[in-house]
Design an enzyme around this catalytic site. Structure first.
Site, short mmCIF file in Angstrom:
data_model
loop_
_atom_site.label_atom_id
_atom_site.label_comp_id
_atom_site.label_asym_id
_atom_site.label_seq_id
_atom_site.Cartn_x
_atom_site.Cartn_y
_atom_site.Cartn_z
CD GLU A 152 1.55 4.33 7.30
OE1 GLU A 152 2.18 5.30 7.89
OE2 GLU A 152 1.35 3.39 8.19
CD GLU A 261 1.63 -2.88 8.74
OE1 GLU A 261 1.52 -1.64 10.04
OE2 GLU A 261 3.24 -1.79 8.46
#
Ligand code: HXH
Length: 351
Positions: A152, A261
């Protein structure tokens, strides 16, 4: 012919045997395409043991390999939970994805400070990063075949030109913190596949920033082998076309793609209702249809899409209870609160 061969045979038998969910086995059905993973922690290895053994052949630590948990204090590592996960994977012949080495979240403040609480400089932070990556990656060299090296790092706000998100890593080291992380990971385990992992990776403006970031790294010869698309989606968004376009664009970089995810929230992102005690039939039908379409797409791209991991084994093991709306229950996965297969499971396995 060692014990590994015997273990494999045994697990095939266990995986194929009739258990709570008939004689179906998700990962065996997907063996021609890609491994099917779930995130775990030591508790889930007990509470969801049967489901994990039967349906998933890849594991990711939901939290216990993150900096804050595995390296909570200076010169102190706590490997206990991560070791349990690695041992379980070894016992039941599951792959392990490593998650994650360098991230702006769940990283303790001490990492960026000296003993008096003053910020440390670039050279000192690089040294800490290298030591951390070397220690963790080397320890699991035999168990972990790929790592989310950087998580991220890309800015997702649309109202700024910034490519990288503000973080201590960026502020102290500069943009090269990313390539350094990959170099250190590669030095610690030259066989590990190294991934950049992010959310909203199919949203065009962010997708293009991730693409450019990874392209620049590849052009410089940085050891990066894949892009992780987190897949925190919902039953309305993103469209199959948007996911397809992202897969095509990233695949043109000649990297592997992992869905790292996956979960499909039953709520739109800005929905804040907290009254539902059960999902509606409409929600479960729409979710089943979306999962079917998404997995059909994934199978089409199985030459580049080499792993799909759910962020939870069943609806009672999801970070989406209470997040981002406190007091709200969610039902984002293929198995229900009682670990029974949902409509979505049937649609993913029947093709
Ligand atoms: C992932 N982040 C992490 O990779 C994983 O390690 C963790 O276990 C769960 C999810 C997803 C995420 C991204 C942005 C984000 C929250 C989660 O930011 C928000 C903050 C507030 C409200 C909505 C999003």
């Amino acid at each position: 012919m060692g014990s590994l061969w015997i273990k494999r045979r045994l697990n095939l038998l266990i995986g194929g045997r009739t258990m709570a969910n008939g004689n179906q086995c998700l990962y065996r059905k997907y063996q021609p395409y890609f491994p099917i993973g779930t995130c775990v922690d030591p508790k889930a290895l007990q509470t969801h043991k049967d489901l994990i053994i039967q349906h998933y052949n890849s594991l990711t630590a939901e939290n216990h390999m993150k900096f804050a948990l595995i390296h909570p204090r200076h010169e102190y590592y706590d490997f206990s939970a991560a070791d349990q996960i690695a041992a379980f994977a070894n016992d039941y012949d599951k792959l392990v994805r490593g998650h994650t080495l360098v991230w702006h979240n769940q990283t303790p403040d001490w990492v960026f400070q000296d003993l008096t609480g003053q910020p440390i400089d670039k050279a000192a932070l690089l040294k800490r990063m290298e030591e951390h990556i070397h220690t963790v990656v080397s320890r699991y060299r035999k168990h972990i075949y790929c790592w989310d090296v950087v998580n991220e790092a890309v800015e997702d706000k649309e109202d700024t030109n910034a490519v990288l998100r503000d973080s201590h890593w960026l502020r102290i080291i500069g943009p090269e913190f990313i390539e350094k992380a990959f170099e250190y990971a590669h030095a610690a385990d030259a066989n590990a596949l190294l991934f950049y992992n992010d959310y909203n990776a199919c949203t065009p403006h962010k997708r293009d920033k991730i693409y450019n970031l990874v392209k620049n790294l590849k052009d410089k010869g940085v050891p990066i082998h894949g892009i992780g698309l987190q897949g925190h989606w919902n039953i309305y968004w993103p469209s199959i076309d948007e996911i397809r376009a992202a897969i095509e664009k990233y695949a043109s970089l000649e990297v592997e793609l992992h869905i790292t995810e996956l979960d499909l929230s039953v709520f739109k992102f800005d929905d804040v209702r907290t009254d539902l005690k059960e999902p509606t039939n409409e929600m479960m039908e729409l979710q089943a249809k979306r999962y079917e379409g998404i997995f059909k797409l994934f199978r089409e791209y199985s030459d580049v899409l080499t792993s799909v991991t759910f962020w939870g084994a069943a609806d009672d093991q999801t970070w989406l209870h209470d997040f981002p709306v406190k007091g709200r229950t969610n039902w984002p996965l293929l198995f229900d609160m009682n670990h029974h297969p949902k409509q979505a499971f049937n649609r993913v396995i029947d093709f």
